[in-house]
Design an enzyme around this catalytic site. Structure first.
Site, short mmCIF file in Angstrom:
data_model
loop_
_atom_site.label_atom_id
_atom_site.label_comp_id
_atom_site.label_asym_id
_atom_site.label_seq_id
_atom_site.Cartn_x
_atom_site.Cartn_y
_atom_site.Cartn_z
N ASP A 42 0.83 -1.21 0.00
CA ASP A 42 0.00 0.00 0.00
C ASP A 42 0.86 1.26 0.00
OD1 ASP A 42 -2.16 -1.63 0.02
OD2 ASP A 42 -2.77 -1.22 2.09
N THR A 45 2.00 1.77 -3.48
CA THR A 45 0.87 2.25 -4.28
C THR A 45 0.70 3.76 -4.11
OG1 THR A 45 -0.31 0.14 -4.13
CG2 THR A 45 -1.62 2.09 -4.63
N ASP A 84 4.00 1.38 -8.99
CA ASP A 84 2.69 0.73 -9.06
C ASP A 84 2.82 -0.73 -9.48
OD1 ASP A 84 0.95 2.65 -8.19
OD2 ASP A 84 0.69 3.57 -10.16
N ASP A 87 4.39 -2.83 -6.44
CA ASP A 87 3.56 -3.12 -5.26
C ASP A 87 2.96 -4.52 -5.34
OD1 ASP A 87 1.63 -2.67 -7.18
OD2 ASP A 87 0.74 -0.94 -6.19
N THR A 98 -3.53 -7.87 0.32
CA THR A 98 -4.87 -7.90 0.89
C THR A 98 -5.88 -7.55 -0.20
OG1 THR A 98 -4.82 -5.54 1.52
CG2 THR A 98 -3.98 -7.14 3.14
N ASP A 109 -4.10 3.16 -9.98
CA ASP A 109 -3.49 3.01 -11.30
C ASP A 109 -4.21 3.90 -12.31
OD1 ASP A 109 -1.62 1.22 -10.46
OD2 ASP A 109 -2.58 -0.55 -11.30
#
Length: 220
Positions: A42, A45, A84, A87, A98, A109
């Protein structure tokens, strides 16, 4: 007719699947060391989308210095896009993935890419290039639909990952366009991106239709 591995795909899509799987395995292995740290998918991200947004903002100032703002914005966009991609690799390598993280990743994205295409569209507007501006709009819509068609197919328990207009290819085209932008060639990669995205949407729609027909034939 289906194969043991699922519905038929053409040779180009098979090649893409092979290099995509190979790239994912390389990324997963490269993230093993990072997986031992406190860095989470995360976090990557959020860093990725922040860099993409910063790059889009910089591109918006290209009228002041085309070389500086196009190239610097492009560098930030590429780094953010790589984050991105990493991750997911980190999630697989560390077992930290998760359901919410996957949702967050797929959502952000779209944000980073759409922001950059919007900034590129602003550049076309500054140049009064209406055709290129419409191509940028088409690229945004097509890019969203490429992701949406895959998500909807997978929600139905089908595959929707065919075509060469996926995120990696789109990032490459945008990056090439930003590099060429100071010489006035930005529109050409965007034209290619728009066409490629919409072709991919069509491919995925037809591929889902074929899978449904094959399932119906198998059940009958």
């Amino acid at each position: 007719m289906s194969t043991p591995d699922g519905p038929r795909v053409n040779q180009l899509d098979r090649v893409k699947q092979e290099y995509t799987q190979a790239a994912r395995e390389i990324l997963r292995r490269s993230m093993r060391g990072v997986a031992k740290t406190k860095l989470t998918p995360d976090m990557l991200t959020l860093v990725g989308v922040a860099l993409c947004l910063a790059g889009a903002v910089l591109v918006g100032f290209e009228t002041r210095n085309a070389y500086l703002f196009f190239w610097l914005g492009g560098v930030l966009f590429v780094i953010g896009s790589i984050a991105d991609i990493l991750d997911g690799a980190l999630a697989r390598a560390a077992g930290k993935g998760t359901v919410f993280g996957a949702f967050l990743d797929s959502t952000f994205d779209r944000v980073g890419e759409a922001a950059m295409l919007a900034a590129i569209g602003l550049s076309f507007m500054h140049d009064s290039n209406e055709i290129a501006l419409m191509a940028a709009f088409a690229a945004v819509i097509g890019s969203f639909l490429v992701s949406y068609t895959r998500a909807r197919a997978e929600a139905l328990g089908l595959r929707g990952d065919v075509g060469f207009g996926s995120r990696v290819e789109r990032v490459v085209l945008i990056a090439v366009g930003l590099f060429l932008a100071p010489w006035g060639w930005l529109q050409w990669p965007i034209y290619v991106l728009a066409v490629l995205a919409w072709l991919t949407v069509g491919q995925r729609i037809l591929f889902v239709r074929r899978q449904l027909r094959e399932l119906a034939e198998t059940a009958s």
